[in-house]
Design an enzyme around this catalytic site. Structure first.
Site, PDB file in Angstrom:
ATOM      1  N   PRO A 165     -15.418   1.316  -7.458  1.00  0.00           N
ATOM      2  CA  PRO A 165     -15.167   2.125  -8.655  1.00  0.00           C
ATOM      3  C   PRO A 165     -14.089   3.168  -8.384  1.00  0.00           C
ATOM      4  O   PRO A 165     -14.133   3.872  -7.379  1.00  0.00           O
ATOM      5  CB  PRO A 165     -16.519   2.780  -8.930  1.00  0.00           C
ATOM      6  CG  PRO A 165     -17.515   1.896  -8.271  1.00  0.00           C
ATOM      7  CD  PRO A 165     -16.830   1.341  -7.058  1.00  0.00           C
ATOM      8  N   GLU A 166     -13.122   3.254  -9.283  1.00  0.00           N
ATOM      9  CA  GLU A 166     -12.064   4.242  -9.151  1.00  0.00           C
ATOM     10  C   GLU A 166     -12.337   5.395 -10.113  1.00  0.00           C
ATOM     11  O   GLU A 166     -13.387   5.454 -10.746  1.00  0.00           O
ATOM     12  CB  GLU A 166     -10.702   3.589  -9.389  1.00  0.00           C
ATOM     13  CG  GLU A 166     -10.400   2.478  -8.386  1.00  0.00           C
ATOM     14  CD  GLU A 166      -9.012   1.894  -8.525  1.00  0.00           C
ATOM     15  OE1 GLU A 166      -8.143   2.551  -9.126  1.00  0.00           O
ATOM     16  OE2 GLU A 166      -8.781   0.774  -8.034  1.00  0.00           O
TER      17      GLU A 166
ATOM     18  N   LYS B  15     -13.498  10.464  -6.736  1.00  0.00           N
ATOM     19  CA  LYS B  15     -14.431   9.363  -6.967  1.00  0.00           C
ATOM     20  C   LYS B  15     -15.880   9.775  -6.687  1.00  0.00           C
ATOM     21  O   LYS B  15     -16.756   8.916  -6.549  1.00  0.00           O
ATOM     22  CB  LYS B  15     -14.056   8.167  -6.086  1.00  0.00           C
ATOM     23  CG  LYS B  15     -12.634   7.666  -6.316  1.00  0.00           C
ATOM     24  CD  LYS B  15     -12.284   6.540  -5.350  1.00  0.00           C
ATOM     25  CE  LYS B  15     -10.817   6.168  -5.450  1.00  0.00           C
ATOM     26  NZ  LYS B  15     -10.459   5.089  -4.499  1.00  0.00           N
TER      27      LYS B  15
ATOM     28  N   HIS C  90     -32.835  -3.631  -4.627  1.00  0.00           N
ATOM     29  CA  HIS C  90     -31.782  -2.713  -4.201  1.00  0.00           C
ATOM     30  C   HIS C  90     -31.884  -1.353  -4.887  1.00  0.00           C
ATOM     31  O   HIS C  90     -30.948  -0.559  -4.833  1.00  0.00           O
ATOM     32  CB  HIS C  90     -30.409  -3.326  -4.455  1.00  0.00           C
ATOM     33  CG  HIS C  90     -30.181  -4.616  -3.729  1.00  0.00           C
ATOM     34  ND1 HIS C  90     -30.306  -4.725  -2.365  1.00  0.00           N
ATOM     35  CD2 HIS C  90     -29.861  -5.868  -4.189  1.00  0.00           C
ATOM     36  CE1 HIS C  90     -30.055  -5.977  -2.003  1.00  0.00           C
ATOM     37  NE2 HIS C  90     -29.790  -6.681  -3.086  1.00  0.00           N
TER      38      HIS C  90
ATOM     39  N   ARG D 151     -24.852  -3.193  -1.629  1.00  0.00           N
ATOM     40  CA  ARG D 151     -24.108  -3.162  -0.367  1.00  0.00           C
ATOM     41  C   ARG D 151     -24.380  -1.911   0.463  1.00  0.00           C
ATOM     42  O   ARG D 151     -24.027  -1.863   1.643  1.00  0.00           O
ATOM     43  CB  ARG D 151     -22.606  -3.279  -0.640  1.00  0.00           C
ATOM     44  CG  ARG D 151     -22.222  -4.570  -1.356  1.00  0.00           C
ATOM     45  CD  ARG D 151     -20.720  -4.749  -1.364  1.00  0.00           C
ATOM     46  NE  ARG D 151     -20.315  -5.912  -2.127  1.00  0.00           N
ATOM     47  CZ  ARG D 151     -19.079  -6.381  -2.173  1.00  0.00           C
ATOM     48  NH1 ARG D 151     -18.126  -5.786  -1.485  1.00  0.00           N
ATOM     49  NH2 ARG D 151     -18.773  -7.434  -2.908  1.00  0.00           N
TER      50      ARG D 151
ATOM     51  N   LYS E 230       8.339  12.302   3.081  1.00  0.00           N
ATOM     52  CA  LYS E 230       7.425  11.248   3.532  1.00  0.00           C
ATOM     53  C   LYS E 230       8.147   9.902   3.516  1.00  0.00           C
ATOM     54  O   LYS E 230       8.786   9.532   2.528  1.00  0.00           O
ATOM     55  CB  LYS E 230       6.170  11.204   2.664  1.00  0.00           C
ATOM     56  CG  LYS E 230       5.307  12.453   2.814  1.00  0.00           C
ATOM     57  CD  LYS E 230       3.929  12.265   2.235  1.00  0.00           C
ATOM     58  CE  LYS E 230       3.085  13.513   2.479  1.00  0.00           C
ATOM     59  NZ  LYS E 230       2.905  13.789   3.923  1.00  0.00           N
TER      60      LYS E 230
ATOM     61  N   ARG F 279      -4.290  -4.673   1.532  1.00  0.00           N
ATOM     62  CA  ARG F 279      -4.669  -4.653   0.118  1.00  0.00           C
ATOM     63  C   ARG F 279      -3.624  -5.396  -0.695  1.00  0.00           C
ATOM     64  O   ARG F 279      -2.424  -5.321  -0.414  1.00  0.00           O
ATOM     65  CB  ARG F 279      -4.778  -3.218  -0.402  1.00  0.00           C
ATOM     66  CG  ARG F 279      -5.882  -2.400   0.242  1.00  0.00           C
ATOM     67  CD  ARG F 279      -6.013  -1.067  -0.448  1.00  0.00           C
ATOM     68  NE  ARG F 279      -7.023  -0.220   0.161  1.00  0.00           N
ATOM     69  CZ  ARG F 279      -7.407   0.944  -0.330  1.00  0.00           C
ATOM     70  NH1 ARG F 279      -6.851   1.399  -1.445  1.00  0.00           N
ATOM     71  NH2 ARG F 279      -8.329   1.659   0.269  1.00  0.00           N
TER      72      ARG F 279
END
Length: 296
Positions: free
Chosen positions: A2-3, A58, A106, A125, A167, A284
């Site tokens: 989840p973002e 988050k 769970h 998880r 950067k 990713r």
């Protein structure tokens, strides 16, 4: 995982069940999630009233009248289910596809509230966690001390230029660095970069002029990030393979994806003849249009 938009959707759905209510009984069905629960965790919650429910990046933070704050992270598959006194059930921020949702085995934390509602934390998880932190020390605690700026709290091109100046890291990597901008994840970074027409491998420092002022690209990126996140929050987040609302409905922003998980499909930008491609950055998947997001 989840973002920010998904966690904000959970917060909005969970707030009516928690804020103003007292923990009547808290049952832990195991000793740990990703980390062990804090010492006397259930006892420190029971009898306490939730005075506010906020989001930081988050994370969810529930302020208690005891002077402590309950910090919660959903990990990869964490979700909350709310059983209301009238027998109805809600799942605030339910972004997991059918079949990937949790099962009763769970259900790791069960919180009976003074209103008669029962709030259950389910996490197949077990990458999520809960912690208790003195409210006065919240900003300096280990979860938030090194966390970057909130993207929905006045993000501008000038802020991006200040953060990214000098950067050399790829732009996408810098956007995912929670020490710079907190709460962004893979999905919404890909979407924002496409809207801003920026290549994900461009040097992050290229968004700042030599004197530190923002480039037009920095201004475009800040605008795109805010737009993507606000639209995603309005849509209730994105329903993904592993993620499911508190009311059981699905997030809808995945239907508005322009690049994420759309390999080989035509670019949705008007006038662009390109197609969406995929590369791997830091293990990713990155999705973008090489035609309207050219390198350099």
């Amino acid at each position: 995982m989840p973002e920010l938009p998904e966690v904000e959707t959970v917060r909005r759905g969970l707030a009516p069940a928690l804020v103003g209510a007292r923990f009547s009984r808290v049952t832990l069905r195991r000793a740990n999630l990703r980390f062990p629960f804090p010492e006397r965790f259930a006892a420190r919650l029971e009898g306490r009233t939730v005075t506010g429910l906020a989001r930081r990046a988050k994370y969810l933070t529930a302020a208690l009248d005891s002077g402590e704050t309950l910090v919660m992270h959903l990990g990869m598959s964490g979700r909350f289910d709310v059983a209301l006194p009238d027998g109805s059930n809600l799942s605030p921020g339910d972004f997991y596809l059918e079949g990937a949702q949790g099962t009763p085995k769970h259900d790791h934390v069960v919180m009976a509230m003074s209103t008669g509602a029962t709030v259950t934390y389910n996490d197949a998880r077990r990458f999520g966690f809960m912690d208790l932190v003195p409210s006065a020390e919240l900003a300096a605690c280990r979860h938030f001390a090194r966390m970057g700026v909130e993207p929905l709290d006045g993000l501008t091109g000038a802020v991006i230029a200040r953060l990214f100046r000098h950067k050399i890291a790829p732009l996408k990597a810098a956007l995912l660095d929670q020490r710079l901008i907190a709460g962004l994840g893979n999905i919404y970074v890909c979407e924002a970069l496409h809207r801003a027409r920026l290549h994900p491998e461009a040097p992050a420092g290229s968004l700042a002029r030599p004197d530190g002022r923002p480039t037009p690209e920095a201004n475009a990126l800040a605008k795109a990030i805010v737009q993507v996140l606000e639209e995603a929050v309005k849509a209730g987040g994105s329903t993904l393979r592993d993620y499911a609302h508190t009311d059981g409905s699905a997030g809808a922003f995945q239907h508005a994806f322009r690049v994420y998980d759309r390999v080989g499909l035509p670019c949705s930008r008007p006038g662009c003849a390109g197609a969406i491609t995929r590369i791997v950055q830091a293990n990713r998947s990155t999705f973008f249009c090489a035609t309207c997001q050219p390198p350099g």
